[in-house]
Structures are given as structure tokens and as C-alpha cells.
Scaffold this motif. Structure first.
Motif, short mmCIF file in Angstrom:
data_model
loop_
_atom_site.label_atom_id
_atom_site.label_comp_id
_atom_site.label_asym_id
_atom_site.label_seq_id
_atom_site.Cartn_x
_atom_site.Cartn_y
_atom_site.Cartn_z
N ALA A 127 1.05 -1.14 -0.35
CA ALA A 127 0.40 -0.15 -0.04
C ALA A 127 0.90 1.15 0.11
CB ALA A 127 -0.72 -0.04 1.50
N ILE A 128 1.98 1.14 0.60
CA ILE A 128 2.88 2.28 0.19
C ILE A 128 3.19 2.40 -0.46
CG2 ILE A 128 5.21 3.11 1.61
CD1 ILE A 128 3.21 4.01 3.50
N GLN A 129 4.00 1.31 -1.30
CA GLN A 129 4.17 1.60 -2.69
C GLN A 129 3.76 2.23 -3.67
OE1 GLN A 129 5.73 -2.58 -3.55
NE2 GLN A 129 7.15 -2.72 -2.06
N VAL A 137 1.18 4.99 -2.95
CA VAL A 137 1.45 5.97 -2.28
C VAL A 137 2.32 6.47 -3.00
CG1 VAL A 137 1.32 7.92 -0.44
CG2 VAL A 137 -0.07 5.36 -0.94
N GLN A 138 3.93 6.31 -2.70
CA GLN A 138 4.96 6.72 -3.28
C GLN A 138 4.93 6.50 -4.43
OE1 GLN A 138 7.60 3.72 -2.11
NE2 GLN A 138 7.59 4.95 -0.07
N GLU A 139 4.17 5.40 -5.33
CA GLU A 139 3.89 6.29 -7.26
C GLU A 139 2.60 6.93 -6.74
OE1 GLU A 139 1.87 2.51 -8.44
OE2 GLU A 139 4.06 1.74 -8.32
N LEU A 140 1.72 7.06 -6.42
CA LEU A 140 0.42 8.47 -6.32
C LEU A 140 1.40 9.37 -6.03
CD1 LEU A 140 -2.15 9.85 -6.11
CD2 LEU A 140 -1.15 9.18 -3.97
N LEU A 141 2.57 10.06 -5.28
CA LEU A 141 3.50 10.70 -4.94
C LEU A 141 4.42 11.21 -6.06
CD1 LEU A 141 3.92 10.83 -1.10
CD2 LEU A 141 2.23 12.07 -2.42
N GLY A 162 10.72 14.81 -5.38
CA GLY A 162 11.31 13.87 -6.21
C GLY A 162 11.45 12.45 -4.72
N GLN A 163 11.87 11.80 -4.88
CA GLN A 163 12.06 10.48 -4.56
C GLN A 163 12.88 10.12 -3.05
OE1 GLN A 163 11.13 7.57 -5.31
NE2 GLN A 163 10.21 8.17 -7.04
N GLU A 164 12.99 11.32 -2.81
CA GLU A 164 13.72 11.45 -1.39
C GLU A 164 13.03 11.78 -0.34
OE1 GLU A 164 17.79 13.94 1.67
OE2 GLU A 164 17.43 13.26 -1.05
N ASP A 165 12.74 12.73 -0.82
CA ASP A 165 11.10 13.49 -0.19
C ASP A 165 9.77 12.92 -0.40
OD1 ASP A 165 11.96 15.79 -0.01
OD2 ASP A 165 11.01 16.83 -1.09
N ILE A 166 9.82 11.93 -1.09
CA ILE A 166 8.03 10.48 -1.08
C ILE A 166 8.88 9.56 0.30
CG2 ILE A 166 7.32 8.85 -2.75
CD1 ILE A 166 8.13 10.20 -5.22
N GLY A 167 9.93 9.34 0.27
CA GLY A 167 10.39 8.32 1.07
C GLY A 167 9.94 8.65 2.50
#
Length: 242
Positions: free
Chosen positions: A27-29, A31-35, A40-45
Motif C-alpha cells: 500500500a505504501i508503494q 502511495v509512493q507512485e501517486l506522489l 523527488g524520491q527522497e521526499d517521497i520516502g
């Protein structure tokens, strides 16, 4: 009736009968795709990690004005603000929460072999589902995995004054099934709630589901009577309880 002397078996739900942790990760993955189109990837994580921590630290009291859904949308809103430094974005936060919640519920399931085991055990024992958590959230999971019919009773901690490991909720379960503590086995993945709670309540045996291969609990911690890697190993424990 049962031949092992055990009349009732209490089961935890999350990470005992269903892989909630695995569903959470996927589910978190999502949301990461949505964001991904906004940050940027660092902020998404970092945003997703902030949400995870807020979820772990969550303290919710049922209210007519604020639902658990409202609270968790706010978790996402605050996580985005704290990491990205932007103003409130309730719409984006609601999208994140909807994606996380719907994905998680779609993925949750009781595996076929586990369901078959429960159906077999139900013929010889009284089965009770005892799960901690907010009433709405846990009831949604129970409905999603279609498991209520497998149990003689379902008890959700959020619907009672105290949750596991409090003895009061175990006493309620004993009364529901008309059994004594020494007639019962508690099966769960949490040492702090399932195993400690069962020990506090005086059940005949506690069974720790250590599916992640965690190290044995330290000496100062509560000690389970039995340790298994999956509930499918439970018949072995019951056979030892003659």
C-alpha cells in the motif's frame, strides 16, 4: 469434542491470520507512485516514513466529530507538510489515504490452508477472534477477509474499555464462550499484547507466531509456552497439550 483437553482457541488477527505488514508495504508503494509526479524520491520516502511513524504512535478516541479516516488523512497531510514544507493540502492527503486504505484492504486475505485449518478446528474447539485496534478499522478488515463465520465469537479491542494485554478483555472472552482460562489457548504474533495478555489471564498455553524469524525474547520478557512460524503448525502444539 476435542481430544487435547483444550476447549477454546483465541486467535489474533493482524500478522497472525492475515499478512497486514505485507499489505501495508505494498500500500505504501502505491502511495509512493501517486506522489511520484509531485516530489523527488527522497521526499517521497521521507513522507511515507513520517506517515508510518504517525500510524504507530496513533492515539484515537472515537468521536462524533472526528473519524479514524479523518485522523489518518491528517497523518498524511502533516507528513507532507513536515517534509516538503508546503501549506496544507487536504486533497492530496485524502488521495494518499484512499490509495493506502483501499490497496491494503484489497490485499488482505486469510490464506486457503489457514482457512481450512480454522474450519477443521471449529469442529472440535470453540474459536474466538480477539483483535486490538480501532473498531471501524478492524471491522473493515474482518469484512474484507470474510472470516467472521469461522469463529464462534469476534471481539474487537476498540469496542471495549481495555484491549490486550488487559485481563478484563480476556475475562469477557471467557464469559462469551462459557469457558475457564485453563480451557483456552492464545495464539498471536505480539509478545506484548497476545502472549503477555494470555499469560496475565491465566490461559492454559500461549503460542507465539514468530513468522519473521525474530530472535527469541530476552529473559526479562514474557516467555511464550510454544513458538511456531505459522498457525499451520498449531496442530502440533495441540497434540502436545494432551
Amino acid at each position: 469434542m476435542c481430544s487435547d483437553g483444550v476447549k477454546a482457541i483465541f486467535f489474533d488477527l493482524d500478522n497472525t491470520l492475515i499478512d497486514t505488514a505485507g499489505a501495508n508495504r505494498t500500500a505504501i508503494q502505491k502511495v509512493q507512485e501517486l506522489l511520484g509526479t509531485r516530489f523527488g524520491q527522497e521526499d517521497i520516502g521521507a513522507i511515507c516514513e513520517r506517515f508510518r511513524v504517525k500510524l504507530l504512535q496513533e492515539s484515537y478516541q472515537p468521536s462524533e466529530d472526528v473519524t479514524i479516516d479523518d485522523v489518518r488523512v491528517t497523518h498524511w497531510e502533516e507528513a507532507i507538510q513536515e517534509v516538503a514544507g508546503k501549506g496544507p493540502d487536504r486533497t492530496l492527503a485524502a488521495e494518499c489515504y484512499s490509495m493506502w486504505k483501499s490497496t491494503r484492504l484489497q490485499l488482505l486475505a486469510i490464506p486457503g490452508p489457514v482457512r481450512a485449518l480454522l474450519e477443521d478446528l471449529r469442529e472440535t474447539h470453540k474459536l474466538l477472534l480477539l483483535t486490538n485496534g480501532v473498531a471501524q478499522t478492524q471491522r473493515e478488515k474482518i469484512e474484507a477477509v470474510r472470516c467472521e463465520g469461522l469463529f464462534h465469537a469476534v471481539v474487537v479491542g476498540g469496542e471495549h474499555a481495555e484491549e490486550k494485554p488487559a485481563s478484563s478483555i480476556f475475562c469477557h472472552c471467557f464469559q462469551l464462550l462459557g469457558v475457564a482460562p485453563r480451557d483456552c489457548v492464545m495464539v498471536g504474533d505480539s509478545l506484548d499484547t497476545d502472549i503477555q495478555g494470555g499469560a496475565n489471564a491465566g490461559v492454559r498455553a500461549t503460542v507465539w507466531v514468530n513468522g519473521d524469524g525474530r530472535t527469541a525474547p530476552p529473559e526479562a520478557s514474557v516467555r511464550p509456552d510454544y513458538t511456531i512460524t505459522t498457525v499451520l503448525e498449531l496442530p502440533r502444539v495441540l497434540a502436545a497439550l494432551h
